[in-house]
Design an enzyme around this catalytic site. Structure first.
Site, short mmCIF file in Angstrom:
data_model
loop_
_atom_site.label_atom_id
_atom_site.label_comp_id
_atom_site.label_asym_id
_atom_site.label_seq_id
_atom_site.Cartn_x
_atom_site.Cartn_y
_atom_site.Cartn_z
N ASP A 71 0.80 -1.22 0.00
CA ASP A 71 0.00 0.00 0.00
C ASP A 71 0.84 1.28 0.00
O ASP A 71 0.29 2.38 0.12
CB ASP A 71 -0.94 0.02 1.21
CG ASP A 71 -2.15 -0.87 1.01
OD1 ASP A 71 -2.46 -1.21 -0.15
OD2 ASP A 71 -2.79 -1.25 2.01
N ARG A 96 0.34 -1.70 7.69
CA ARG A 96 0.87 -0.48 7.08
C ARG A 96 1.84 0.27 7.99
O ARG A 96 2.42 1.27 7.58
CB ARG A 96 -0.28 0.45 6.65
CG ARG A 96 -1.23 -0.17 5.63
CD ARG A 96 -2.11 0.88 4.98
NE ARG A 96 -1.32 1.81 4.16
CZ ARG A 96 -1.83 2.86 3.53
NH1 ARG A 96 -3.12 3.12 3.62
NH2 ARG A 96 -1.05 3.65 2.81
N ARG A 142 -10.53 5.64 11.10
CA ARG A 142 -9.09 5.46 11.19
C ARG A 142 -8.47 6.40 12.24
O ARG A 142 -7.97 5.96 13.26
CB ARG A 142 -8.43 5.68 9.83
CG ARG A 142 -8.86 4.68 8.75
CD ARG A 142 -8.26 3.30 8.93
NE ARG A 142 -8.64 2.39 7.87
CZ ARG A 142 -7.95 2.20 6.75
NH1 ARG A 142 -6.85 2.89 6.52
NH2 ARG A 142 -8.36 1.34 5.84
N HIS A 171 -11.92 7.32 4.96
CA HIS A 171 -10.98 8.43 5.10
C HIS A 171 -11.66 9.71 4.61
O HIS A 171 -12.50 9.66 3.70
CB HIS A 171 -9.72 8.22 4.24
CG HIS A 171 -8.62 7.49 4.92
ND1 HIS A 171 -7.67 6.80 4.21
CD2 HIS A 171 -8.28 7.34 6.21
CE1 HIS A 171 -6.80 6.25 5.05
NE2 HIS A 171 -7.15 6.58 6.27
N CYS A 267 -5.19 9.59 -3.06
CA CYS A 267 -4.46 8.61 -2.23
C CYS A 267 -3.02 8.43 -2.72
O CYS A 267 -2.13 8.16 -1.91
CB CYS A 267 -5.18 7.26 -2.23
SG CYS A 267 -6.72 7.24 -1.30
#
Length: 275
Positions: A71, A96, A142, A171, A267
């Site tokens: 990612d 991550r 998150r 997000h 992103c």
């Protein structure tokens, strides 16, 4: 009545090639490990985005991808940069976590001195959207609410907390985008936010562009604007004419492979706000 064309401002971006991109786990509703990624196509789509930025006069720096971190292509999650200050990320999921240090190493090696390793969970520009007056900060899926105060103290700018309530928009950068950051112009999908947060957005941004659910689900809000050009997923077809009417030039991009992991234009793009 359409507005005259707007002016673009040269930007600096940090991106990371999807050399190791794949979907091997699921940490958001869009990720399905049973759907294979076409890596060659992902690299081509990412390269098209990078090259488009450069053709528009922007500077793109590249972060070296690392094996085992699929990612990392979503560079926006690695930090937030405002006025040359770097607030690092602290990821919500262990898969991550190593990305955070990879980003901080890049900033250290490129002359940034005001760097903060965060105490509280934030995933960079995934949940921080910067305008001239505010830092808009998402919470609910998150980022920790405590990260908002941390960002406000570090950046010395007012941070406005917004509650996300729809897990498809996990997000803030999936539900809201800055169109003209200097003029505090945004677009957003109201249904992604709590009633109270919708009211805050209406009060702070009465002229904001309200986006339909269909265009939000096409990832139209995961976009990047330089004040004139708005790079956004090509599938968000309902956004093109409203943007033109406001004086923007929409540019459709195909990042279909990245969508398999729940990411698109924004992103993949971390803005380096050094002034």
């Amino acid at each position: 009545m359409s507005r005259p064309p707007r002016s673009a401002t040269p930007r600096r971006y940090l991106m990371c090639p999807p050399a190791h991109f794949q979907v091997t786990y699921s940490i958001n509703p869009w990720m399905d490990p049973t759907k294979p990624v076409d890596l060659k196509l992902a690299l081509a789509q990412w390269g098209d985005l990078r090259d488009r930025y450069r053709s528009l006069g922007h500077t793109v720096h590249e972060l070296d991808p690392r094996p085992g971190l699929p990612d990392m292509v979503f560079a926006a999650n690695g930090a937030t940069v405002v006025g040359g200050r770097v607030l690092g990320a602290r990821f919500a999921y262990r898969q991550r976590e190593p990305e955070a240090e990879a980003h901080l190493e890049w900033f250290r090696s490129h002359g940034y001195s005001e760097i903060r390793t965060p105490e509280h969970v934030n995933e960079g520009e995934g949940d921080f959207v910067v305008t001239s007056s505010y830092i808009l900060a998402g919470r609910g899926f998150r980022a920790s609410p405590l990260s908002h105060g941390e960002a406000q103290e570090f950046f010395e700018r007012p941070v406005i907390g917004l509650d996300l309530v729809d897990p498809r928009f996990y997000h803030l950068d999936t539900a809201l985008a800055a169109l003209d950051d200097a003029a505090d112009e945004i677009m957003y999908y109201p249904g992604a936010f709590s009633p109270g947060s919708q009211m805050v957005l209406r009060r702070l941004f009465p002229d904001a562009l309200a986006v339909s659910e269909a265009d939000a689900l096409a990832w139209g809000l995961n976009s990047v604007s330089d004040g004139r050009h708005v790079l956004l997923p090509q599938g968000a077809v309902g956004l093109f004419e409203p943007l033109r009417e406001r004086g923007y030039e929409p540019i459709g991009m195909d990042l279909g492979e990245m969508l398999k992991a729940g990411g698109s234009v924004k992103c993949c793009t971390l803005e380096l706000r050094d002034e």
